[in-house]
Motif scaffolding. Structure first.
Motif, PDB file in Angstrom:
ATOM      1  N   VAL A 200      29.192  57.489  55.361  1.00  0.00           N
ATOM      2  CA  VAL A 200      30.102  57.358  56.637  1.00  0.00           C
ATOM      3  C   VAL A 200      28.792  57.294  57.774  1.00  0.00           C
ATOM      4  N   GLY A 201      27.700  57.935  57.626  1.00  0.00           N
ATOM      5  CA  GLY A 201      26.762  57.822  58.717  1.00  0.00           C
ATOM      6  C   GLY A 201      26.108  56.492  58.802  1.00  0.00           C
ATOM      7  N   SER A 202      25.906  55.897  57.727  1.00  0.00           N
ATOM      8  CA  SER A 202      25.550  54.389  57.743  1.00  0.00           C
ATOM      9  C   SER A 202      26.375  53.558  58.488  1.00  0.00           C
ATOM     10  N   ARG A 203      27.497  53.807  58.154  1.00  0.00           N
ATOM     11  CA  ARG A 203      28.677  52.992  58.655  1.00  0.00           C
ATOM     12  C   ARG A 203      28.649  53.124  60.106  1.00  0.00           C
ATOM     13  N   ILE A 204      28.480  54.248  60.503  1.00  0.00           N
ATOM     14  CA  ILE A 204      28.894  54.674  62.226  1.00  0.00           C
ATOM     15  C   ILE A 204      27.659  53.917  62.935  1.00  0.00           C
ATOM     16  N   VAL A 205      26.397  53.921  62.290  1.00  0.00           N
ATOM     17  CA  VAL A 205      25.086  53.369  62.755  1.00  0.00           C
ATOM     18  C   VAL A 205      25.351  52.049  62.874  1.00  0.00           C
ATOM     19  N   ARG A 206      25.949  51.539  61.679  1.00  0.00           N
ATOM     20  CA  ARG A 206      26.078  49.745  61.686  1.00  0.00           C
ATOM     21  C   ARG A 206      27.221  49.352  62.530  1.00  0.00           C
ATOM     22  N   THR A 207      28.399  49.939  62.630  1.00  0.00           N
ATOM     23  CA  THR A 207      29.347  49.861  63.620  1.00  0.00           C
ATOM     24  C   THR A 207      28.728  49.896  65.078  1.00  0.00           C
ATOM     25  N   THR A 208      28.327  50.920  65.537  1.00  0.00           N
ATOM     26  CA  THR A 208      27.621  51.215  66.875  1.00  0.00           C
ATOM     27  C   THR A 208      26.841  49.831  67.051  1.00  0.00           C
ATOM     28  N   CYS A 209      25.814  49.447  66.211  1.00  0.00           N
ATOM     29  CA  CYS A 209      24.964  48.490  66.511  1.00  0.00           C
ATOM     30  C   CYS A 209      25.928  47.073  66.919  1.00  0.00           C
ATOM     31  N   ARG A 210      26.836  46.765  66.056  1.00  0.00           N
ATOM     32  CA  ARG A 210      27.772  45.644  66.207  1.00  0.00           C
ATOM     33  C   ARG A 210      28.432  45.516  67.619  1.00  0.00           C
ATOM     34  N   THR A 211      29.045  46.634  67.686  1.00  0.00           N
ATOM     35  CA  THR A 211      29.936  46.657  68.882  1.00  0.00           C
ATOM     36  C   THR A 211      28.963  46.762  70.144  1.00  0.00           C
ATOM     37  N   ARG A 212      28.081  47.463  70.109  1.00  0.00           N
ATOM     38  CA  ARG A 212      27.147  47.359  71.414  1.00  0.00           C
ATOM     39  C   ARG A 212      26.522  46.142  71.597  1.00  0.00           C
ATOM     40  N   VAL A 213      26.076  45.384  70.622  1.00  0.00           N
ATOM     41  CA  VAL A 213      25.641  44.083  70.946  1.00  0.00           C
ATOM     42  C   VAL A 213      26.659  42.799  71.423  1.00  0.00           C
ATOM     43  N   GLU A 214      27.808  43.079  70.860  1.00  0.00           N
ATOM     44  CA  GLU A 214      28.612  42.221  71.140  1.00  0.00           C
ATOM     45  C   GLU A 214      29.125  42.290  72.470  1.00  0.00           C
ATOM     46  N   ALA A 215      29.457  43.668  72.942  1.00  0.00           N
ATOM     47  CA  ALA A 215      29.907  44.060  74.118  1.00  0.00           C
ATOM     48  C   ALA A 215      28.790  43.777  75.258  1.00  0.00           C
ATOM     49  N   GLN A 216      27.613  44.006  74.959  1.00  0.00           N
ATOM     50  CA  GLN A 216      26.582  43.975  76.133  1.00  0.00           C
ATOM     51  C   GLN A 216      26.272  42.436  76.420  1.00  0.00           C
ATOM     52  N   LEU A 217      26.400  41.575  75.485  1.00  0.00           N
ATOM     53  CA  LEU A 217      26.070  40.447  75.642  1.00  0.00           C
ATOM     54  C   LEU A 217      27.355  39.689  76.289  1.00  0.00           C
ATOM     55  N   GLN A 218      28.480  40.041  76.174  1.00  0.00           N
ATOM     56  CA  GLN A 218      29.835  39.654  77.041  1.00  0.00           C
ATOM     57  C   GLN A 218      29.478  40.063  78.515  1.00  0.00           C
ATOM     58  N   GLU A 219      28.886  41.401  78.713  1.00  0.00           N
ATOM     59  CA  GLU A 219      28.955  41.915  80.188  1.00  0.00           C
ATOM     60  C   GLU A 219      27.715  41.295  80.746  1.00  0.00           C
ATOM     61  N   LEU A 220      26.641  40.788  79.924  1.00  0.00           N
ATOM     62  CA  LEU A 220      25.563  40.162  80.595  1.00  0.00           C
ATOM     63  C   LEU A 220      25.986  38.952  81.054  1.00  0.00           C
ATOM     64  N   ARG A 221      26.752  38.232  80.271  1.00  0.00           N
ATOM     65  CA  ARG A 221      27.346  36.828  80.681  1.00  0.00           C
ATOM     66  C   ARG A 221      28.076  36.899  81.928  1.00  0.00           C
ATOM     67  N   GLU A 222      28.981  37.789  81.671  1.00  0.00           N
ATOM     68  CA  GLU A 222      30.154  37.914  83.011  1.00  0.00           C
ATOM     69  C   GLU A 222      29.305  38.516  84.315  1.00  0.00           C
ATOM     70  N   GLY A 223      28.215  39.097  83.911  1.00  0.00           N
ATOM     71  CA  GLY A 223      27.525  39.615  85.323  1.00  0.00           C
ATOM     72  C   GLY A 223      26.553  38.715  85.675  1.00  0.00           C
TER      73      GLY A 223
END
Length: 234
Positions: A200-223
């Motif tokens: 579960v710990g491994s999955r949490i870190v993997r999911t955190t990486c994926r969601t953060r990168v996706e969200a951050q790129l979209q926010e950078l694009r919009e900003g």
């Protein structure tokens, strides 16, 4: 990873975004566990026209935005941050659900903008701590897990690359993010861990990486688009 990422950027996507590719691994250490995650994603960023003129502002490019302090908050990935006297940034990250506990990673980040010949910006985690925001009612095991997680730490780097590209909305840039994150969890003796802690710990870190990168790129694009639609020099 920079060389591999540059190779991926040679054929920019015309769509506004692409799904993040995330991987993770778990490494047992003598006194703890390292959960490592890595995720990459790419978005196309247009050079938008200024509404009042109908033409793009040549001084408000994506490289100019990423190399300026205007992009600091979006590069840090959170609106809850403050700059320290030493120039580093203390940034409170979004909560992570960890076995019923709400963890708040606090990263001390350094934003590194190399010479203008380099089409990359780095955000390095120089220090880190983990705050407990809340979660399940404290039992003996929950208290022990909370104490372990409060002593855990993060290391990592967020690498943002940009390159000229073309899309359905005309000329622009291919913007790519590559996040590497390692969560180091100390394991004191005689502390019972929940079933599936490693998986579960491994999955949490993997999911955190994926969601953060996706969200951050979209926010950078919009900003960037909002910033680029303004008249005049930055």
């Amino acid at each position: 990873s920079s060389q591999m990422q540059r190779q991926r950027l040679q054929s920019p996507r015309s769509s506004s975004s692409s799904s993040a590719v995330a991987t993770s691994s778990t490494e047992l250490q003598a006194r703890g566990i390292n959960f490592a995650g890595d995720s990459t994603s790419t978005v196309f960023v247009p050079h938008p026209p200024v509404p009042s003129t109908g033409n793009p502002n040549p001084s408000r490019t994506l490289p100019a935005y990423l190399r300026s302090s205007q992009s600091d908050s979006l590069l840090l990935g959170t609106s809850n941050f403050e700059q320290r006297p030493d120039g580093l940034w203390e940034a409170f990250q979004p909560e992570i659900d960890w076995f019923g506990l709400q963890l708040v990673p606090v990263f001390v980040n350094k934003i590194d903008r190399p010479e203008e010949t380099e089409d990359v910006v780095y955000v390095d985690i120089m220090e880190a701590r983990t705050d407990i925001a809340g979660g399940r009612s404290p039992g003996n095991r929950a208290k022990a897990i909370a104490q372990i997680m409060e002593r855990s730490s993060f290391t990592g780097r967020y690498e943002i690359l940009f390159e000229n590209a073309s899309g359905r909305r005309g000329a622009g840039w291919s913007l790519s993010g590559d996040l590497t994150l390692v969560l180091s969890v100390p394991l004191p003796k005689l502390v019972p861990l929940p079933p599936g802690f490693n998986t579960v710990g491994s999955r949490i870190v993997r999911t955190t990486c994926r969601t953060r990168v996706e969200a951050q790129l979209q926010e950078l694009r919009e900003g960037y688009i909002e910033w680029a639609e303004q008249e005049g020099d930055p």
